[in-house]
Scaffold this active site. Structure first.
Site, mmCIF file in Angstrom:
data_model
loop_
_atom_site.group_PDB
_atom_site.id
_atom_site.type_symbol
_atom_site.label_atom_id
_atom_site.label_comp_id
_atom_site.label_asym_id
_atom_site.label_seq_id
_atom_site.Cartn_x
_atom_site.Cartn_y
_atom_site.Cartn_z
ATOM 1 C CG ASP A 134 120.599 135.939 40.874
ATOM 2 O OD1 ASP A 134 119.714 136.379 41.610
ATOM 3 O OD2 ASP A 134 120.822 134.726 40.701
ATOM 4 C CG ASP A 148 120.534 131.012 40.190
ATOM 5 O OD1 ASP A 148 119.815 132.025 40.234
ATOM 6 O OD2 ASP A 148 120.958 130.431 41.199
ATOM 7 N NE ARG A 167 124.847 133.474 39.857
ATOM 8 C CZ ARG A 167 124.100 133.170 40.914
ATOM 9 N NH1 ARG A 167 123.594 134.143 41.673
ATOM 10 N NH2 ARG A 167 123.834 131.924 41.234
ATOM 11 C CG ASN A 172 117.064 133.703 39.944
ATOM 12 O OD1 ASN A 172 117.645 134.063 40.954
ATOM 13 N ND2 ASN A 172 115.962 132.972 39.972
#
Lengths: 539, 249
Positions: A298, A296, A323, A253
């Protein structure tokens, strides 16, 4: 020692052979071993061992347990070379075990610097091997080389400054004579990089800046000085295609995680996969999954490399369950987007355009009042590995289904080595959970989802009550192994998702299972809680 | 709903006695530091880590302010709690903020009389028919021996007058129907992919394989009746005062 004795020992196989890079490249020729983190450099997590089958898997029984002297999560995937199993007791103790009995040959204990500050546990995901040398990244951002025969340190190289928030948590990747690692620390405003080190000396040979500096392509995607603290961590192992001589790595991220106000732009190469020349570290291509991310997401997943029939011709593709909730197929020779479909509920984007770029939903930004987003902060999947079976043609994704988070934006101020998140989270499911699981299905659940990569369609789903942090292993006899937070270790039929066998391992499975063979007997090993378990068929 | 006449009870009601006088500026600075340094793991309300709940003054290892400051700075070896690059003054400010959390909620009292509340609990309220305190009462509903540590005044009041408003996951009930048609309802203790465990109405621990059940479902409503209108405002205030006074064995 006479030549005759040497010859005898070599024939008897009692001396472990050196693990050359040629052996690693052709790891499928010796499926009794597990020579690199993901089984082979293609990272399919698919073993050619077939002794354990859907019919006899019910006869699996425990052979040994290694109880680690650590209360940290056991996230390491072991490697096995010629009957010796190498694993890591968290945070950074390397251990050599007899793979058939679990008896310990030696332990190498590394003491991290006291200012090590890994964001999410003092953990390690495994070692790499080349020749007679093991390589481990440490939570204080060192890379160490250890003699595989006696556990003695050979060299110790500082990769980055632990006090600034850098750490190494993933298993290194060996390519030719180099050891490649990337830096973790995406919650601390680091500037991540991937670097190659000389396997013999530990000297740095090349470095790729995950966040481009002035003058480098992609730098224009960062406003002002935001690139200096742009994050872009790496915390799972990359893959390697020997034909293209490209190594592929997923990047984490941007920093701050949940507040993008001061880093306007796409923020390359965060949330991207980069394809690097393995000899020079030069960027060949990149693909960004989540531009200007505030959730977030990632892209710290393992690139799974597959040669498959694609619209009438064999194509070198890369399979990627991200993700951010989408499953992608890319051409790994040039990064071209071939297919993208959500594999779980997604609300942050309304779809992907022809180039694979997400079309962001109007609400897809964090706010001071909070915004509800699917998938939530832990993602539709995360770092734990997927698997591809060439036999079934299916891609198996450990998934968090119907999972969301409410994201709140707060100001973020950079202070070296300190959290640089810029947000707070109210998870619905995943973190704020009771000790025992008492949730309903509509509150989110974990699953292995089997996806046909040619269409992105789900073929079957194995539902768990709780979410899962366990990787997936498939074998050439169509057995799929995985676990979850509930303390089960499952064997599932890879063709249809039917449960074949289970064992209670008494702790959360937070790593990927692997398999190996010693003297013709197949074992399957998995870490759960603080221990490592190895199973084989009843004799 | 009739509001209680709240009065500030200061920090004496916390589970850890506060040892410093903190200024509002300390608390505000500590809040900023907390959000920057601590909240990713501990959560905005400080309750993400099992066994720790800053919002209710619940710490796992610390015994006083100094030891909390020490843990903030040095971390706890071999756990997920890292060392932090903060000064002693900043650690003090974080502690000030942590101390302010329960003061903002739990440490307020209804102004009732705890002794009278105990009588309501054991008599008119009939609470012991389901709840247990210090080894006396039923085990079916939550054991309230340390409820004064765990829940704020407003939360306790809400649970009494509107029990369905919030049912914590650990207090859920489940109904199962076995393949032979037998229905069993009880307090859900655990549910996983393959099995389910509960305490049934006879307080027996029961284990079920999901494969042997015709169906199972969580009970949506709390088994607890609402006491709205069944207790006077004074009795309610007394009862809440009694519950707040329950701080464990």
């Amino acid at each position: 020692m006479t030549a005759r004795i040497w010859l005898f020992l070599a024939v008897a196989g009692s001396l472990p052979a050196q693990v050359s890079f040629d052996r690693i490249l052709n790891a499928n020729r010796e499926p009794q071993n597990w020579l690199t983190y993901s089984g082979t450099t293609l990272s399919q997590r698919h073993s050619l061992l077939t002794q354990i089958t859907p019919e006899n898997v019910k006869n699996l029984e425990l052979q040994w347990v290694l109880q680690s002297r650590s209360l940290e999560k056991y996230e390491a995937t072991s490697i096995v070379a010629d009957g010796i199993l190498y694993t890591v007791q968290a945070p950074n103790d390397v251990m050599a075990l007899d793979a058939a009995t679990g008896r310990v040959y030696w332990t190498y204990s590394y003491t991290p610097e006291k200012d090590a500050r890994p964001c999410c546990g003092r953990i390690n995901r495994g070692v790499a091997i080349l020749g007679d040398t093991l390589f481990m990244g440490t939570i204080d951002a060192h890379l160490v080389a250890i003699d595989a025969r006696n556990g003695k340190l050979i060299w110790n190289t500082q990769v980055a400054r632990a006090g600034s928030g850098y750490a190494l948590t993933h298993a290194p990747l060996v390519i030719k004579d180099k050891v490649i690692v990337g830096t973790a620390g995406g919650e601390f405003g680091i500037r991540g990089f991937i670097a190659a080190y000389d396997a013999k000396t530990g000297k740095e040979l090349w470095r790729f800046h995950n966040i481009p500096e002035p003058g480098e392509p992609g730098h224009e995607t960062w406003a002002g000085d935001s690139w200096k603290t742009g994050g872009g961590s790496v915390w799972v192992t990359g893959s390697y295609d020997p034909d293209l001589n490209l190594t592929y790595w997923g990047i984490g991220n941007p920093g701050p995680d949940w507040n993008g106000d001061n880093r306007k732009g796409d923020n390359l190469y965060t949330d991207s996969v980069v394809a690097l020349d393995a000899d020079t570290g030069k960027l060949k291509w990149h693909f960004q999954f989540s531009p200007h991310d505030e959730f977030d997401y990632d892209s710290v997943q393992i690139p799974v490399l597959v040669d498959m029939e694609w619209q009438g011709r064999t194509r070198k593709v890369m399979l990627w369950a991200n993700r951010n909730g989408y499953f992608y197929v890319l051409d790994r020779s040039d990064g071209r987007f071939l297919l993208g479909k959500p594999f779980v509920k997604v609300t942050w984007a309304t779809g992907l355009d022809e180039a694979g770029r997400p079309m962001k939903a109007p609400t897809a930004a964090t706010t001071a009042d909070g915004v509800l987003i699917y998938p939530g902060n832990q993602g539709g999947t995360n770092w734990y590995n997927s698997s591809y079976s060439p036999r079934t043609g299916l891609f198996y994704i450990p998934s968090w289904v119907e999972y969301n988070t409410v994201y709140f934006k707060i100001p973020a101020e950079y202070n070296e080595g300190r959290n640089f998140g810029g947000g707070v989270l109210r998870p619905n499911v995943g973190q704020r959970r009771p000790t025992m699981n008492r949730l309903e299905e509509n509150e989110g659940y974990g699953a292995v989802r089997a996806v046909d990569p040619k269409t992105g369609q789900m073929k079957w789903e194995f539902k768990m009550s709780d979410v899962t942090d366990a990787g997936v292993l498939t074998t050439a006899s169509d057995v799929l192994f995985t676990g979850g937070r509930e303390g089960y270790f499952f064997a599932i039929d890879a063709r249809n998702g039917q449960l074949l066998w289970k064992a209670t391992v008494g702790g959360q499975v937070q790593s990927g299972p692997m398999t190996y063979s010693v003297n013709g007997r197949q074992y399957v090993a998995v870490a759960a809680g603080n221990s490592l378990f190895s199973f084989a068929l009843r004799q | 709903m009739r509001a209680f006449p709240f009065v500030i009870f200061f920090l004496a009601a916390g589970t850890l006695p506060a040892q410093h006088g903190y200024t509002l500026a300390d608390i505000e600075a500590g809040g900023r530091l907390y959000r920057m340094t601590c909240s990713v793991c501990h959560g905005p309300d400080g309750d993400f880590i099992p066994g720790i709940d800053f919002g209710h003054g619940r710490f796992r290892r610390a015994t006083d302010d100094e030891s909390i400051e020490s843990i903030i700075i040095k971390g706890i070896p071999n756990t997920g709690m890292p060392s932090n690059d903060v000064t002693e003054q900043q650690a003090e400010q974080i502690v000030a903020y942590l101390r302010s959390l329960p003061a903002a909620g739990k440490a307020m009292t209804s102004g009732g009389n705890a002794a009278r509340g105990k009588a309501v609990f054991e008599g008119k309220g009939g609470c012991r028919n389901c709840h247990r305190v210090k080894g006396v009462g039923s085990r079916m509903a939550p054991d309230l021996t340390d409820i004064g540590v765990l829940r704020r005044v407003a939360e306790l009041e809400q649970s009494i007058v509107d029990p369905d408003a919030e049912i914590l996951p650990e207090n859920r009930f489940v109904k199962v129907v076995t393949k032979d048609g037998t229905e069993v309802t009880g307090r859900l203790l655990n549910i996983d992919t393959l099995t389910l465990q509960m305490m049934d109405s006879q307080e027996k621990l029961r284990f079920f394989e999901k494969a042997n059940l015709r169906e199972y479902s969580l009970v949506k409503k709390s088994p607890m009746p609402s006491f709205k209108g069944r207790l006077t405002a004074e009795e309610l205030a007394d009862l809440v005062s009694y519950l707040v006074s329950l701080k464990g064995i």
